[in-house]
Design a protein around this motif. Structure first.
Motif, PDB file in Angstrom:
ATOM      1  N   ARG A  76     -14.646  12.609 -52.733  1.00 45.48           N
ATOM      2  CA  ARG A  76     -13.265  13.119 -52.786  1.00 45.48           C
ATOM      3  C   ARG A  76     -12.448  12.550 -51.653  1.00 45.48           C
ATOM      4  O   ARG A  76     -12.990  12.100 -50.647  1.00 45.48           O
ATOM      5  CB  ARG A  76     -13.240  14.639 -52.789  1.00 45.48           C
ATOM      6  N   GLU A  77     -11.135  12.583 -51.840  1.00 42.67           N
ATOM      7  CA  GLU A  77     -10.204  11.985 -50.875  1.00 42.67           C
ATOM      8  C   GLU A  77      -9.222  13.008 -50.320  1.00 42.67           C
ATOM      9  O   GLU A  77      -8.157  12.644 -49.822  1.00 42.67           O
ATOM     10  CB  GLU A  77      -9.434  10.834 -51.548  1.00 42.67           C
ATOM     11  N   SER A  78      -9.562  14.282 -50.443  1.00 39.50           N
ATOM     12  CA  SER A  78      -8.757  15.336 -49.814  1.00 39.50           C
ATOM     13  C   SER A  78      -9.675  16.543 -49.641  1.00 39.50           C
ATOM     14  O   SER A  78     -10.765  16.592 -50.248  1.00 39.50           O
ATOM     15  CB  SER A  78      -7.540  15.696 -50.684  1.00 39.50           C
ATOM     16  N   PRO A  79      -9.260  17.535 -48.817  1.00 39.61           N
ATOM     17  CA  PRO A  79     -10.100  18.712 -48.653  1.00 39.61           C
ATOM     18  C   PRO A  79     -10.290  19.412 -49.996  1.00 39.61           C
ATOM     19  O   PRO A  79      -9.306  19.721 -50.674  1.00 39.61           O
ATOM     20  CB  PRO A  79      -9.299  19.609 -47.693  1.00 39.61           C
ATOM     21  N   SER A  84      -3.364  18.749 -59.721  1.00 41.08           N
ATOM     22  CA  SER A  84      -3.225  17.732 -58.674  1.00 41.08           C
ATOM     23  C   SER A  84      -3.750  18.295 -57.356  1.00 41.08           C
ATOM     24  O   SER A  84      -3.228  19.289 -56.851  1.00 41.08           O
ATOM     25  CB  SER A  84      -1.764  17.299 -58.523  1.00 41.08           C
ATOM     26  N   GLU A  85      -4.764  17.645 -56.803  1.00 42.59           N
ATOM     27  CA  GLU A  85      -5.349  18.091 -55.528  1.00 42.59           C
ATOM     28  C   GLU A  85      -4.978  17.089 -54.433  1.00 42.59           C
ATOM     29  O   GLU A  85      -5.366  15.919 -54.480  1.00 42.59           O
ATOM     30  CB  GLU A  85      -6.869  18.242 -55.664  1.00 42.59           C
ATOM     31  N   GLY A  86      -4.199  17.581 -53.475  1.00 38.75           N
ATOM     32  CA  GLY A  86      -3.894  16.793 -52.284  1.00 38.75           C
ATOM     33  C   GLY A  86      -3.093  15.537 -52.539  1.00 38.75           C
ATOM     34  O   GLY A  86      -3.147  14.599 -51.739  1.00 38.75           O
ATOM     35  N   SER A 128      -6.578  10.986 -66.225  1.00 40.08           N
ATOM     36  CA  SER A 128      -6.790  10.912 -64.774  1.00 40.08           C
ATOM     37  C   SER A 128      -5.977   9.744 -64.230  1.00 40.08           C
ATOM     38  O   SER A 128      -6.293   8.578 -64.486  1.00 40.08           O
ATOM     39  CB  SER A 128      -8.272  10.715 -64.475  1.00 40.08           C
ATOM     40  N   VAL A 129      -4.938  10.069 -63.462  1.00 39.18           N
ATOM     41  CA  VAL A 129      -3.939   9.075 -63.074  1.00 39.18           C
ATOM     42  C   VAL A 129      -4.052   8.758 -61.590  1.00 39.18           C
ATOM     43  O   VAL A 129      -4.043   9.674 -60.757  1.00 39.18           O
ATOM     44  CB  VAL A 129      -2.512   9.605 -63.374  1.00 39.18           C
ATOM     45  N   ASP A 130      -4.162   7.481 -61.254  1.00 42.34           N
ATOM     46  CA  ASP A 130      -4.143   7.075 -59.853  1.00 42.34           C
ATOM     47  C   ASP A 130      -3.662   5.628 -59.782  1.00 42.34           C
ATOM     48  O   ASP A 130      -3.834   4.852 -60.726  1.00 42.34           O
ATOM     49  CB  ASP A 130      -5.530   7.201 -59.198  1.00 42.34           C
ATOM     50  N   LEU A 131      -3.102   5.271 -58.627  1.00 46.23           N
ATOM     51  CA  LEU A 131      -2.622   3.899 -58.419  1.00 46.23           C
ATOM     52  C   LEU A 131      -3.731   2.950 -58.025  1.00 46.23           C
ATOM     53  O   LEU A 131      -3.562   1.731 -58.101  1.00 46.23           O
ATOM     54  CB  LEU A 131      -1.583   3.891 -57.280  1.00 46.23           C
ATOM     55  N   HIS A 132      -4.861   3.493 -57.565  1.00 46.14           N
ATOM     56  CA  HIS A 132      -5.897   2.662 -56.946  1.00 46.14           C
ATOM     57  C   HIS A 132      -7.050   2.485 -57.934  1.00 46.14           C
ATOM     58  O   HIS A 132      -7.868   3.396 -58.131  1.00 46.14           O
ATOM     59  CB  HIS A 132      -6.356   3.356 -55.660  1.00 46.14           C
ATOM     60  N   MET A 138      -3.155  14.401 -61.597  1.00 48.18           N
ATOM     61  CA  MET A 138      -2.255  13.470 -60.918  1.00 48.18           C
ATOM     62  C   MET A 138      -2.805  13.073 -59.543  1.00 48.18           C
ATOM     63  O   MET A 138      -3.124  13.941 -58.728  1.00 48.18           O
ATOM     64  CB  MET A 138      -0.882  14.118 -60.732  1.00 48.18           C
ATOM     65  N   GLY A 139      -2.863  11.773 -59.272  1.00 45.53           N
ATOM     66  CA  GLY A 139      -3.419  11.315 -57.999  1.00 45.53           C
ATOM     67  C   GLY A 139      -4.877  11.727 -57.910  1.00 45.53           C
ATOM     68  O   GLY A 139      -5.335  12.284 -56.910  1.00 45.53           O
ATOM     69  N   CYS A 140      -5.637  11.398 -58.960  1.00 47.40           N
ATOM     70  CA  CYS A 140      -7.008  11.928 -59.122  1.00 47.40           C
ATOM     71  C   CYS A 140      -7.984  11.345 -58.118  1.00 47.40           C
ATOM     72  O   CYS A 140      -9.063  11.898 -57.910  1.00 47.40           O
ATOM     73  CB  CYS A 140      -7.506  11.668 -60.539  1.00 47.40           C
ATOM     74  N   GLY A 141      -7.635  10.194 -57.482  1.00 50.52           N
ATOM     75  CA  GLY A 141      -8.591   9.561 -56.572  1.00 50.52           C
ATOM     76  C   GLY A 141      -9.887   9.247 -57.309  1.00 50.52           C
ATOM     77  O   GLY A 141      -9.875   8.865 -58.492  1.00 50.52           O
ATOM     78  N   PRO A 142     -11.039   9.432 -56.645  1.00 50.95           N
ATOM     79  CA  PRO A 142     -12.320   9.155 -57.320  1.00 50.95           C
ATOM     80  C   PRO A 142     -12.685  10.196 -58.373  1.00 50.95           C
ATOM     81  O   PRO A 142     -13.727  10.070 -59.024  1.00 50.95           O
ATOM     82  CB  PRO A 142     -13.331   9.123 -56.172  1.00 50.95           C
ATOM     83  N   GLY A 143     -11.869  11.249 -58.532  1.00 53.65           N
ATOM     84  CA  GLY A 143     -11.948  12.047 -59.750  1.00 53.65           C
ATOM     85  C   GLY A 143     -12.796  13.292 -59.710  1.00 53.65           C
ATOM     86  O   GLY A 143     -13.165  13.810 -60.768  1.00 53.65           O
ATOM     87  N   PRO A 163      -9.940   0.907 -57.941  1.00 53.57           N
ATOM     88  CA  PRO A 163     -11.343   1.157 -57.561  1.00 53.57           C
ATOM     89  C   PRO A 163     -11.730   2.640 -57.616  1.00 53.57           C
ATOM     90  O   PRO A 163     -12.883   2.969 -57.939  1.00 53.57           O
ATOM     91  CB  PRO A 163     -11.427   0.603 -56.135  1.00 53.57           C
ATOM     92  N   PHE A 164     -10.804   3.546 -57.325  1.00 53.93           N
ATOM     93  CA  PHE A 164     -11.123   4.975 -57.477  1.00 53.93           C
ATOM     94  C   PHE A 164     -11.405   5.286 -58.945  1.00 53.93           C
ATOM     95  O   PHE A 164     -12.337   6.020 -59.279  1.00 53.93           O
ATOM     96  CB  PHE A 164      -9.958   5.854 -57.014  1.00 53.93           C
ATOM     97  N   LEU A 165     -10.594   4.714 -59.824  1.00 60.09           N
ATOM     98  CA  LEU A 165     -10.775   4.991 -61.258  1.00 60.09           C
ATOM     99  C   LEU A 165     -12.090   4.386 -61.752  1.00 60.09           C
ATOM    100  O   LEU A 165     -12.759   4.978 -62.609  1.00 60.09           O
ATOM    101  CB  LEU A 165      -9.585   4.443 -62.048  1.00 60.09           C
TER     102      LEU A 165
HETATM  103  C1  SAM Z   1      -5.247  12.373 -50.696  1.00 56.28           C
HETATM  104  S1  SAM Z   1      -5.767  11.460 -52.103  1.00 56.28           S
HETATM  105  C2  SAM Z   1      -6.412  12.767 -53.156  1.00 56.28           C
HETATM  106  C3  SAM Z   1      -7.260  12.243 -54.275  1.00 56.28           C
HETATM  107  C4  SAM Z   1      -7.954  13.276 -55.162  1.00 56.28           C
HETATM  108  N1  SAM Z   1      -7.035  14.160 -55.824  1.00 56.28           N
HETATM  109  C5  SAM Z   1      -8.966  14.057 -54.381  1.00 56.28           C
HETATM  110  O1  SAM Z   1      -8.692  15.207 -54.028  1.00 56.28           O
HETATM  111  O2  SAM Z   1     -10.043  13.492 -54.106  1.00 56.28           O
HETATM  112  C6  SAM Z   1      -4.229  11.022 -52.894  1.00 56.28           C
HETATM  113  C7  SAM Z   1      -4.394  10.112 -54.072  1.00 56.28           C
HETATM  114  O3  SAM Z   1      -3.118   9.883 -54.650  1.00 56.28           O
HETATM  115  C8  SAM Z   1      -3.058   8.533 -55.060  1.00 56.28           C
HETATM  116  N2  SAM Z   1      -1.629   8.200 -55.146  1.00 56.28           N
HETATM  117  C9  SAM Z   1      -0.724   8.098 -54.151  1.00 56.28           C
HETATM  118  N3  SAM Z   1       0.507   7.875 -54.651  1.00 56.28           N
HETATM  119  C10 SAM Z   1       0.367   7.812 -55.991  1.00 56.28           C
HETATM  120  C11 SAM Z   1       1.269   7.593 -57.068  1.00 56.28           C
HETATM  121  N4  SAM Z   1       2.576   7.422 -56.842  1.00 56.28           N
HETATM  122  N5  SAM Z   1       0.795   7.603 -58.311  1.00 56.28           N
HETATM  123  C12 SAM Z   1      -0.534   7.782 -58.558  1.00 56.28           C
HETATM  124  N6  SAM Z   1      -1.435   7.997 -57.580  1.00 56.28           N
HETATM  125  C13 SAM Z   1      -0.984   8.021 -56.318  1.00 56.28           C
HETATM  126  C14 SAM Z   1      -3.841   7.760 -54.018  1.00 56.28           C
HETATM  127  O4  SAM Z   1      -4.296   6.523 -54.527  1.00 56.28           O
HETATM  128  C15 SAM Z   1      -4.973   8.737 -53.742  1.00 56.28           C
HETATM  129  O5  SAM Z   1      -6.064   8.504 -54.587  1.00 56.28           O
END
Ligand code: SAM
Length: 248
Positions: A17-20, A111-113, A65-69, A44-49, A71-73
């Motif tokens: 995970r990428e947030s608390p 959406s988490e974090g 599961s939506v993310d910009l990165h 939204m912003g699922c990170g590694p999911g 490799p997380f997906l």
């Molecule tokens: C703090 S991390 C949290 C990830 C995940 N929800 C978790 O808790 O592990 C924030 C995530 O939002 C993604 N992110 C940032 N801006 C974004 C955007 N505009 N659209 C989609 N994803 C975005 C980042 O790539 C990152 O994976």
């Protein structure tokens, strides 16, 4: 994220995970929200999911599961296949600001974090349009737990998250943009440990590896400052799950 220095990815690649957060906190949010089995969710912003996987296990019919990165997906694709959840979870490499109701239908925005990337109010205003009246949202975000943050924490988040507010302010804001609050709760310290402990292990090794590399050390020091700040000032801020229903 791709403009970040390589050491950033050495710290963050492959984390669960990428947030608390924890599976238990995601589960608690699901039940406190009263999310029914069979909901169609977008994470939204699922990170590694981690949350996407948990939602699928809890009974979501589908999770976008939506993310910009990417490799997380990719990690999420591997984990969902391992757990037999790949028919439920669809990864989408996209800016979460561009997702519309036409990408659904959705009954639930999760959406988490991540909402801070759009701005809390702006994100929730936008996401309200993704679900019908009575549709649901579960959003976790950092909040101040005091009106007078310690100066060190205030300075840190003044840089990292200038719009950080108290939960009371956030609860008032969501009401003005058409959500009613079903519940909210502060995630426990175990959620911070689940996020920071694996990062600390990597930092310890990377400080050795990059002891002569000023650019890498700056990235490592910034992460260490964040973790140390939690130890010193963790009682002044936390991560709150806001559990919402579209009201207007
Ligand atoms: C703090 S991390 C949290 C990830 C995940 N929800 C978790 O808790 O592990 C924030 C995530 O939002 C993604 N992110 C940032 N801006 C974004 C955007 N505009 N659209 C989609 N994803 C975005 C980042 O790539 C990152 O994976």
């Amino acid at each position: 994220m791709d403009a970040l220095p390589p050491v950033f990815f050495e710290i963050h690649s492959g984390l669960v995970r990428e947030s608390p957060g924890t599976d238990e906190a995601t589960t608690e949010a699901w039940y406190r929200l009263g999310a029914p089995t069979g909901v169609r969710a977008v994470d939204m912003g699922c990170g590694p999911g981690a949350a996407s996987l948990r939602l699928a296990e809890l009974g979501a019919a589908s999770v976008l599961s939506v993310d910009l990165h990417q490799p997380f997906l990719d990690q999420l694709v591997r984990r969902s296949a391992d757990r037999g959840l790949d028919a439920t979870i669809t990864p989408r490499c996209a800016d979460m600001a561009t997702i519309t109701a036409a990408d659904g239908p959705f009954d639930l925005v999760w959406s988490e974090g991540a909402v801070y990337n759009l701005g809390f109010e702006s994100g929730l205003r936008r996401w309200r349009g993704l679900v019908p009246l009575g549709g649901l949202a579960a959003v976790s975000d950092l909040v101040w737990l005091t009106d007078a943050p310690p100066p060190e924490a205030g300075a840190f988040f003044g840089e990292e998250y200038p719009d950080m507010q108290t939960a009371r302010v956030r609860l008032d804001q969501v009401a003005t943009i058409g959500w009613s609050v079903r519940d909210h709760f502060l995630v426990g310290e175990d959620a911070w440990n689940a996020y920071y402990d694996p990062i600390q292990v990597r930092l310890n090794a990377l400080f050795e590896k990059y002891s002569d590399d000023a650019e890498a050390l700056a990235v490592l020091n910034a992460h260490q400052q964040e973790i140390d700040g939690r130890t010193r000032h963790g009682s002044s801020y936390g991560s709150v799950f806001f559990l919402l229903e579209r009201a207007t």
